[in-house]
Design an enzyme around this catalytic site. Structure first.
Site, PDB file in Angstrom:
ATOM      1  N   ARG A   4       0.809  -1.241   0.000  1.00  0.00           N
ATOM      2  CA  ARG A   4       0.000   0.000   0.000  1.00  0.00           C
ATOM      3  C   ARG A   4       0.835   1.280   0.000  1.00  0.00           C
ATOM      4  NH1 ARG A   4      -3.202  -3.127   3.613  1.00  0.00           N
ATOM      5  NH2 ARG A   4      -4.912  -4.061   2.449  1.00  0.00           N
ATOM      6  N   LYS A  64       3.175  11.172 -11.505  1.00  0.00           N
ATOM      7  CA  LYS A  64       2.294  10.327 -12.329  1.00  0.00           C
ATOM      8  C   LYS A  64       3.028   9.013 -12.578  1.00  0.00           C
ATOM      9  CE  LYS A  64      -0.627  13.453 -14.987  1.00  0.00           C
ATOM     10  NZ  LYS A  64      -0.941  13.958 -16.341  1.00  0.00           N
ATOM     11  N   GLU A  87       9.333  17.648 -24.989  1.00  0.00           N
ATOM     12  CA  GLU A  87       8.704  18.076 -23.728  1.00  0.00           C
ATOM     13  C   GLU A  87       9.263  19.431 -23.279  1.00  0.00           C
ATOM     14  OE1 GLU A  87       6.136  16.407 -22.801  1.00  0.00           O
ATOM     15  OE2 GLU A  87       6.434  14.238 -22.972  1.00  0.00           O
ATOM     16  N   LYS A 129       7.390  22.776 -14.419  1.00  0.00           N
ATOM     17  CA  LYS A 129       6.582  21.612 -14.033  1.00  0.00           C
ATOM     18  C   LYS A 129       6.310  21.615 -12.530  1.00  0.00           C
ATOM     19  CE  LYS A 129       5.331  16.941 -14.579  1.00  0.00           C
ATOM     20  NZ  LYS A 129       5.385  15.712 -15.322  1.00  0.00           N
ATOM     21  N   GLU A 188      -4.264  16.906 -11.312  1.00  0.00           N
ATOM     22  CA  GLU A 188      -4.813  17.300 -12.612  1.00  0.00           C
ATOM     23  C   GLU A 188      -6.324  17.558 -12.587  1.00  0.00           C
ATOM     24  OE1 GLU A 188      -2.783  15.554 -16.051  1.00  0.00           O
ATOM     25  OE2 GLU A 188      -4.698  15.592 -17.082  1.00  0.00           O
ATOM     26  N   ARG A 193      -2.902  21.470 -14.513  1.00  0.00           N
ATOM     27  CA  ARG A 193      -1.922  20.425 -14.889  1.00  0.00           C
ATOM     28  C   ARG A 193      -2.227  19.821 -16.262  1.00  0.00           C
ATOM     29  NH1 ARG A 193       1.064  15.719 -11.252  1.00  0.00           N
ATOM     30  NH2 ARG A 193       2.266  14.925 -13.016  1.00  0.00           N
ATOM     31  N   ASN A 252      -0.319  18.459 -21.065  1.00  0.00           N
ATOM     32  CA  ASN A 252      -0.638  17.461 -22.093  1.00  0.00           C
ATOM     33  C   ASN A 252      -0.741  18.053 -23.487  1.00  0.00           C
ATOM     34  OD1 ASN A 252      -0.846  15.110 -20.450  1.00  0.00           O
ATOM     35  ND2 ASN A 252      -2.685  16.018 -19.583  1.00  0.00           N
ATOM     36  N   HIS A 310      -0.394  15.771 -26.438  1.00  0.00           N
ATOM     37  CA  HIS A 310      -0.425  14.387 -25.960  1.00  0.00           C
ATOM     38  C   HIS A 310      -1.673  13.628 -26.382  1.00  0.00           C
ATOM     39  CE1 HIS A 310       2.998  15.749 -23.686  1.00  0.00           C
ATOM     40  NE2 HIS A 310       3.138  14.606 -23.056  1.00  0.00           N
ATOM     41  N   HIS A 322      -0.627  10.391 -27.903  1.00  0.00           N
ATOM     42  CA  HIS A 322      -0.944   9.070 -27.331  1.00  0.00           C
ATOM     43  C   HIS A 322      -1.677   8.207 -28.351  1.00  0.00           C
ATOM     44  CE1 HIS A 322      -0.661  10.438 -22.823  1.00  0.00           C
ATOM     45  NE2 HIS A 322       0.517  10.293 -23.394  1.00  0.00           N
ATOM     46  N   HIS A 350       7.756   8.276 -27.532  1.00  0.00           N
ATOM     47  CA  HIS A 350       6.753   9.156 -26.918  1.00  0.00           C
ATOM     48  C   HIS A 350       6.990  10.617 -27.329  1.00  0.00           C
ATOM     49  CE1 HIS A 350       4.027  10.820 -23.927  1.00  0.00           C
ATOM     50  NE2 HIS A 350       4.999  11.589 -23.481  1.00  0.00           N
TER      51      HIS A 350
HETATM   52  P1  NAD Z   1      12.553   5.296 -22.197  1.00  0.00           P
HETATM   53  O1  NAD Z   1      12.426   5.176 -20.759  1.00  0.00           O
HETATM   54  O2  NAD Z   1      12.060   4.195 -23.047  1.00  0.00           O
HETATM   55  O3  NAD Z   1      14.083   5.576 -22.555  1.00  0.00           O
HETATM   56  C1  NAD Z   1      14.444   5.749 -23.884  1.00  0.00           C
HETATM   57  C2  NAD Z   1      15.579   4.822 -24.318  1.00  0.00           C
HETATM   58  O4  NAD Z   1      16.810   5.341 -23.858  1.00  0.00           O
HETATM   59  C3  NAD Z   1      15.504   3.411 -23.775  1.00  0.00           C
HETATM   60  O5  NAD Z   1      15.955   2.519 -24.751  1.00  0.00           O
HETATM   61  C4  NAD Z   1      16.463   3.444 -22.601  1.00  0.00           C
HETATM   62  O6  NAD Z   1      16.987   2.185 -22.265  1.00  0.00           O
HETATM   63  C5  NAD Z   1      17.539   4.343 -23.139  1.00  0.00           C
HETATM   64  N1  NAD Z   1      18.310   5.075 -22.147  1.00  0.00           N
HETATM   65  C6  NAD Z   1      17.856   5.667 -21.035  1.00  0.00           C
HETATM   66  N2  NAD Z   1      18.822   6.384 -20.471  1.00  0.00           N
HETATM   67  C7  NAD Z   1      19.914   6.207 -21.216  1.00  0.00           C
HETATM   68  C8  NAD Z   1      21.239   6.713 -21.159  1.00  0.00           C
HETATM   69  N3  NAD Z   1      21.601   7.580 -20.228  1.00  0.00           N
HETATM   70  N4  NAD Z   1      22.128   6.309 -22.088  1.00  0.00           N
HETATM   71  C9  NAD Z   1      21.736   5.469 -23.082  1.00  0.00           C
HETATM   72  N5  NAD Z   1      20.503   4.988 -23.221  1.00  0.00           N
HETATM   73  C10 NAD Z   1      19.605   5.367 -22.291  1.00  0.00           C
HETATM   74  O7  NAD Z   1      11.829   6.622 -22.740  1.00  0.00           O
HETATM   75  P2  NAD Z   1      11.683   8.103 -22.163  1.00  0.00           P
HETATM   76  O8  NAD Z   1      11.593   8.966 -23.346  1.00  0.00           O
HETATM   77  O9  NAD Z   1      12.677   8.394 -21.113  1.00  0.00           O
HETATM   78  O10 NAD Z   1      10.263   8.052 -21.438  1.00  0.00           O
HETATM   79  C11 NAD Z   1       9.080   7.836 -22.160  1.00  0.00           C
HETATM   80  C12 NAD Z   1       8.028   7.354 -21.204  1.00  0.00           C
HETATM   81  O11 NAD Z   1       7.783   8.350 -20.222  1.00  0.00           O
HETATM   82  C13 NAD Z   1       6.705   7.044 -21.862  1.00  0.00           C
HETATM   83  O12 NAD Z   1       6.219   5.827 -21.399  1.00  0.00           O
HETATM   84  C14 NAD Z   1       5.816   8.184 -21.396  1.00  0.00           C
HETATM   85  O13 NAD Z   1       4.466   7.824 -21.326  1.00  0.00           O
HETATM   86  C15 NAD Z   1       6.377   8.474 -20.053  1.00  0.00           C
HETATM   87  N6  NAD Z   1       6.105   9.833 -19.549  1.00  0.00           N
HETATM   88  C16 NAD Z   1       5.617   9.939 -18.299  1.00  0.00           C
HETATM   89  C17 NAD Z   1       5.383  11.190 -17.763  1.00  0.00           C
HETATM   90  C18 NAD Z   1       4.930  11.320 -16.333  1.00  0.00           C
HETATM   91  O14 NAD Z   1       4.556  12.419 -15.936  1.00  0.00           O
HETATM   92  N7  NAD Z   1       4.961  10.264 -15.552  1.00  0.00           N
HETATM   93  C19 NAD Z   1       5.644  12.338 -18.522  1.00  0.00           C
HETATM   94  C20 NAD Z   1       6.143  12.183 -19.804  1.00  0.00           C
HETATM   95  C21 NAD Z   1       6.380  10.918 -20.312  1.00  0.00           C
HETATM   96  N1  GLY Z   2       3.437  14.804 -18.338  1.00  0.00           N
HETATM   97  C1  GLY Z   2       2.171  15.321 -17.915  1.00  0.00           C
HETATM   98  C2  GLY Z   2       2.057  15.502 -16.448  1.00  0.00           C
HETATM   99  O1  GLY Z   2       2.942  15.146 -15.704  1.00  0.00           O
HETATM  100  O2  GLY Z   2       1.063  15.965 -15.971  1.00  0.00           O
END
Ligand code: NAD
Ligand code: GLY
Length: 373
Positions: free
Chosen positions: A131, A153, A195, A237, A247, A251, A255, A258, A262, A275
């Site tokens: 939890r 998130k 972003e 942010k 949100e 917030r 998006n 997005h 998405h 993404h």
């Molecule tokens: P990712 O986590 O897939 O990383 C991208 C690639 O880079 C992967 O292959 C990873 O292994 C590689 N990598 C990571 N760090 C590295 C480094 N230092 N050197 C070499 N390779 C490296 O993608 P991302 O773009 O970081 O994240 C995308 C995700 O984030 C999506 O799922 C998206 O929905 C999510 N997201 C979430 C929020 C939130 O608020 N929680 C906001 C925006 C995006």
């Molecule tokens: N990436 C959108 C949010 O964190 O609200």
């Protein structure tokens, strides 16, 4: 609009705060944080530490991070497969399995070492294990350093929709090691810039102009310029999250692009469009729609498209997506209320709003006519 002039001679602020009362936490932005002895220690809940990363990042940074932790801790690790297609409940279950097999209790701490995929899954594992236990974000992509590691998130994808399963769960700290960007592939760097550009478009026209002037330096990963962009993005942010953690209002502006993005990611199959790439094309679509609705002028649209392109991001939509494909996916968006589509649109550069008044025929016409790649 919150616009603060950027003094190009000033060093970016290296420690920011997300102000959420008893759930407040720092964001440290610095070179070399991953290997720095005791950088993580102040944020650990107890002696049990589970570091979660993926197969690409483990050989680069896992040993370094573990070596920075004091010797008396019980440190375990889980290495997951790499890719958006593995952002699933099955992989989160592997984290739960590892925690239970190790006998970890409520005072354990999870460390997310990786990009947004790892960060979102580790956050959700932490939110739900017994939890709720502590977790720390150590983001290693530009995208995760400016966006996903901040704000709480967490979650996974569902075959029918992106990020559909999840929870709000704030980390205890975010440690951004700028040096980790040295190993990041250029395509991933561009995805992160989507972003960064988003923050300028929705909130800060001065930052947007600074990004236009510094795009080459950003693509070359010049440390001071990248640090400034990360600090500036995280500040925007952090301010928005402090105002609206779950949100209910402002917030949603985060998006921009997005809803379209998405839809692209889910339709193309997770991992085929990054993404950030989908968000880039999505922001181009949102800006084009804003112009068609008469909310921004031709010059503002041209600047929006030019900055997305200059970050080496796609503007066009995928060739295999029809308007119906878009609309069907967009109807599942989490922002929607009732049957109305809610979209983030631009009133101007640095000034976004959320709107549910776009007539479906206008949206359909845009999607029918919009360029495909
Ligand atoms: P990712 O986590 O897939 O990383 C991208 C690639 O880079 C992967 O292959 C990873 O292994 C590689 N990598 C990571 N760090 C590295 C480094 N230092 N050197 C070499 N390779 C490296 O993608 P991302 O773009 O970081 O994240 C995308 C995700 O984030 C999506 O799922 C998206 O929905 C999510 N997201 C979430 C929020 C939130 O608020 N929680 C906001 C925006 C995006
Ligand atoms: N990436 C959108 C949010 O964190 O609200």
């Amino acid at each position: 609009m919150n616009s603060t002039a950027i003094n190009s001679t000033a060093k970016p602020q290296r420690t920011l705060h997300v102000a959420l009362d008893e759930r407040s936490y720092p964001i440290h932005i610095e070179s070399g944080l991953i290997g720095r002895a005791n950088a993580l220690t102040p944020y650990l809940a107890g002696r049990q530490v589970m570091v979660v990363t993926n197969e690409t990042i483990a050989p680069l940074y896992l040993e370094k991070l573990c070596a920075s932790l004091p010797g008396h801790l019980e440190v375990r690790s889980v290495v997951l497969p790499d890719g958006e297609q593995y952002k699933t409940i099955e992989q989160v279950s592997r984290i739960w399995d590892a925690l239970l097999e190790a006998g970890f209790n409520r005072r354990c701490t999870l460390i997310a070492l990786g990009g947004g995929v790892i960060g979102d899954m580790v956050g959700y594992a932490a939110a739900s294990y017994q939890r709720g236990v502590a977790f720390i974000q150590v983001p290693t992509t530009l995208l995760s350093q400016v966006d996903s590691s901040v704000g709480g998130k967490t979650g996974v994808n569902h075959p029918l929709g992106k990020n559909m399963i999840g929870a709000f769960w704030q980390p205890k700290a975010v440690l951004v090691d700028i040096e980790s960007l040295k190993t990041l592939p250029r395509r991933e760097l561009s995805a992160g810039l989507a972003e960064v550009i988003k923050y300028g478009l929705i909130r800060d026209d001065v930052f947007l102009a600074w990004l236009e002037a510094n795009m080459t330096a950003l693509l070359n990963v010049e440390p001071e310029v990248v640090a400034e962009a990360i600090a500036r993005s995280c500040q925007i942010k952090a301010d928005i999250v402090a105002e609206d953690e779950t949100e209910q209002g402002v917030r949603a502006l985060l998006n921009l692009g997005h809803t379209f993005g998405h839809a692209i990611e889910a339709h193309q199959g997770y991992g085929n469009w990054l993404h950030g790439e989908a968000v880039g094309a999505g922001m181009a679509l949102a800006a084009t729609l804003s112009k068609r609705l008469g909310w921004i002028n031709e010059a503002a649209l041209a600047r929006s498209l030019a900055i997305i392109k200059s970050a080496e991001l796609p503007l066009a939509a995928p060739a295999n997506m029809t308007s119906d494909d878009f609309l069907a996916r967009m109807r599942l968006d989490k922002k929607n209320i009732g049957t109305k589509l809610r979209l983030v649109l631009l009133n101007g550069l640095g000034d976004a709003c959320i709107s549910d008044t776009t007539p479906v025929d206008v949206l359909r016409k845009l999607l029918d006519e919009y360029p495909r790649c």
